[in-house]
Design a protein around this motif. Structure first.
Motif, short mmCIF file in Angstrom:
data_model
loop_
_atom_site.label_atom_id
_atom_site.label_comp_id
_atom_site.label_asym_id
_atom_site.label_seq_id
_atom_site.Cartn_x
_atom_site.Cartn_y
_atom_site.Cartn_z
N SER A 109 35.19 36.40 37.98
CA SER A 109 34.84 37.56 37.15
C SER A 109 33.75 38.40 37.81
N ALA A 110 32.77 37.75 38.43
CA ALA A 110 31.67 38.49 39.06
C ALA A 110 32.15 39.28 40.27
N PHE A 111 32.88 38.61 41.16
CA PHE A 111 33.38 39.31 42.34
C PHE A 111 34.50 40.28 41.99
N GLY A 112 35.27 39.96 40.93
CA GLY A 112 36.27 40.91 40.48
C GLY A 112 35.63 42.18 39.95
N SER A 113 34.52 42.03 39.21
CA SER A 113 33.79 43.19 38.69
C SER A 113 33.21 44.01 39.84
#
Length: 252
Positions: A109-113
């Motif tokens: 989720s963090a790297f996707g964001s």
């Protein structure tokens, strides 16, 4: 390894972890796209890409709590303890599996964001140039994993899905902020509350933020970055130790 494999099978053969994982990714990455898309051309910061972290956290805690309370609801926890008399080992295996899954979800989720922000606004400076930038992104998975440990502990203590989820949501969304309203001592107490301290680990002193509203809320804790992580981890594992001790002494 047998315990870990058993807990992995139990976790991945239920629907709730999948739905919670998808909802977490949708919320966090969706907010990153929204925040990035509404800033001025070339504006924004790495912290701004992680704005959705605070909305994904409650979903992650629901996932973790359900991994325990669902077993109590359907009676499979009793079967587990009959097959594995060492309750502590069984619960630690479950915690390890859930925390690892949540860690992966958090990092995705963090790297996707961060990735969607770069895609939508390639002219902005979203490069990970400092340790604060890296912690702001990679630290999300660590905080999610430790929050999952807290949620598992609450699930073990409460044993009912609705009660555990309600308690987690009320505390996470309201109680810590309401503590600040206590005259004279409210702010001093708030500095040491666990999720406020966890935000300190993620946000540091806020020097890498483009604006006050960029990213997760700034923390009032006076701890250093890594001490804040250690404090939150200690809180999580103390909660888990209490929950396992209580579970070992009462009927399944």
């Amino acid at each position: 390894m047998t315990l870990l494999a058993t807990e992995r099978i139990k976790l991945f053969t239920t629907r709730s972890p999948w739905w919670c994982a998808l909802l977490t990714l949708a919320v966090t990455i969706g907010f990153a796209a929204l925040i990035t898309g509404t800033t001025d051309a070339g504006g924004g910061s790495v912290a701004a890409t992680q704005f959705g972290y605070q909305f994904g956290l409650p979903v992650i805690m629901v996932l973790a709590a359900l991994s325990v309370t669902t077993e109590y609801r359907f009676g499979t926890m009793r079967t587990t303890f009959q097959a594995i008399p060492n309750r502590a080992a069984a619960l630690l295996a479950k915690t390890a599996v859930v925390a690892l899954l949540v860690l992966v979800i958090g990092e995705i989720s963090a790297f996707g964001s961060w990735g969607i922000a770069n895609l939508l606004k390639p002219s902005a400076d979203f490069a990970l140039n400092s340790s604060a930038d890296w912690i702001n992104v990679t630290g999300v998975g660590l905080v999610y994993a430790l929050a999952a440990v807290v949620a598992i502990a609450v699930g073990l203590l409460v044993r009912h899905s609705a009660g555990a989820i309600a308690l987690l949501m009320i505390y996470g969304l309201a109680v810590e902020n309401l503590i600040r309203l206590i005259p004279n001592v409210g702010d001093d107490i708030y500095k040491w509350l666990p999720f406020n301290v966890a935000n300190r680990f993620l946000t540091g002193d806020g020097s890498n933020r483009g604006a006050v509203l960029d990213g997760p809320p700034l923390s009032t804790s006076s701890l250093g970055t890594w001490w804040a992580l250690a404090y939150f981890a200690a809180f999580a594992f103390v909660m888990l130790a209490i929950a396992i001790t209580v579970t070992r002494k009462r009927d399944a």
